[in-house]
Design an enzyme around this catalytic site. Sequence first.
Site, PDB file in Angstrom:
ATOM      1  N   LYS A  51      -8.217 -11.399   9.230  1.00  0.00           N
ATOM      2  CA  LYS A  51      -8.512 -11.488   7.793  1.00  0.00           C
ATOM      3  C   LYS A  51      -9.311 -12.732   7.408  1.00  0.00           C
ATOM      4  O   LYS A  51     -10.134 -12.692   6.500  1.00  0.00           O
ATOM      5  CB  LYS A  51      -7.216 -11.412   6.962  1.00  0.00           C
ATOM      6  CG  LYS A  51      -6.591 -10.033   6.971  1.00  0.00           C
ATOM      7  CD  LYS A  51      -5.341  -9.958   6.126  1.00  0.00           C
ATOM      8  CE  LYS A  51      -5.653  -9.606   4.680  1.00  0.00           C
ATOM      9  NZ  LYS A  51      -4.466  -9.142   3.935  1.00  0.00           N
ATOM     10  N   ASP A  67      -6.472  -7.576  -2.193  1.00  0.00           N
ATOM     11  CA  ASP A  67      -5.018  -7.807  -2.277  1.00  0.00           C
ATOM     12  C   ASP A  67      -4.593  -8.277  -3.667  1.00  0.00           C
ATOM     13  O   ASP A  67      -3.553  -7.851  -4.186  1.00  0.00           O
ATOM     14  CB  ASP A  67      -4.578  -8.842  -1.238  1.00  0.00           C
ATOM     15  CG  ASP A  67      -4.621  -8.308   0.179  1.00  0.00           C
ATOM     16  OD1 ASP A  67      -4.460  -7.084   0.366  1.00  0.00           O
ATOM     17  OD2 ASP A  67      -4.817  -9.112   1.112  1.00  0.00           O
TER      18      ASP A  67
END
Length: 277
Positions: A69, A106
Amino acid sequence: MSEDFRRAGVIGWPITHSKSPVLHGHWLKRYGIEGSYDAIAIEQGRLESGLRKLAKKGFRGVNVTIPHKESVLALADSVTDRAAMIGAANTVYFHADGTMGVDNTDAYGFTQNLRQNAPEWDAKAGPALVLGAGGASRAVVYALLEAGAPVVRLANRTRVRAEMLADHFGARVEVIDWNRASDAMEGAMTIVNTTSLGMKGQPELNVKFDAAPKGALVTDIVYNPLITPFLEKAMLHGFTTVDGLGMLLHQAVPGFEIWFGQTPEVDHDLRAAVLSA
Ligand code: ATR
């Protein structure tokens, strides 16, 4: 395979536990889309070559999970502001011109989950309290600041991690000692667990809700179990609670929309499909 067949997936290591294939698979079926979404194992150190291969195979993009990520940011031709600010990306787009763009959805997932399941929630109503200062916390803190929380109180077992995050996000983030987390609930209108405590096999998060104000919203990013001991305790105190599964479901929306050309719905059927997988 027809030219209209669209491919996407999720990359990470390990990848076998990812719920994303079930989630996207449910939507593909539901909307009758000619396409596939697969879990693809890519080891640390093989990210660049792995992405190149997928682009060559005609993938429209991928979701990105641990351990890639953060490192994917450096490989991208374009990075959205929110991904840059969070310092991590979870969604990759392979554009037709051969470039690669990355985004982080997110924070969007976190906010949409609250908006869908607690429509009366308003970040502006008062200070927020965030427990934990790991990777997930960065997206949550970003989301709360974006949504207008006047202050985000941040408590983490390892204080220096919270301090680093506060330095990064600026004066609206206030560091609180981990052992003062329960006291810091005073006046906090949004209370969030971003630690791994309460997850299946982990110890419970031991905080007390006595100081929390009437009308506070309590949420957890842990979704296994769906009702964590933290949420259960908050419910017993009469607070509105939102479980963490919705964040996972909503963060998947922007990627699906672009890869497969359909805005997907997060509804009861999707939740049930992911929970039963
Ligand atoms: P993620 O990306 O899921 O947030 P992470 O970066 O490993 O994962 O962060 C895990 C979070 O849970 C951290 O805030 C961690 O606190 P530390 O920074 O002190 O490690 C927190 N955490 C994990 N186990 C904990 C425990 N037993 N007590 C308190 N906090 C804990």
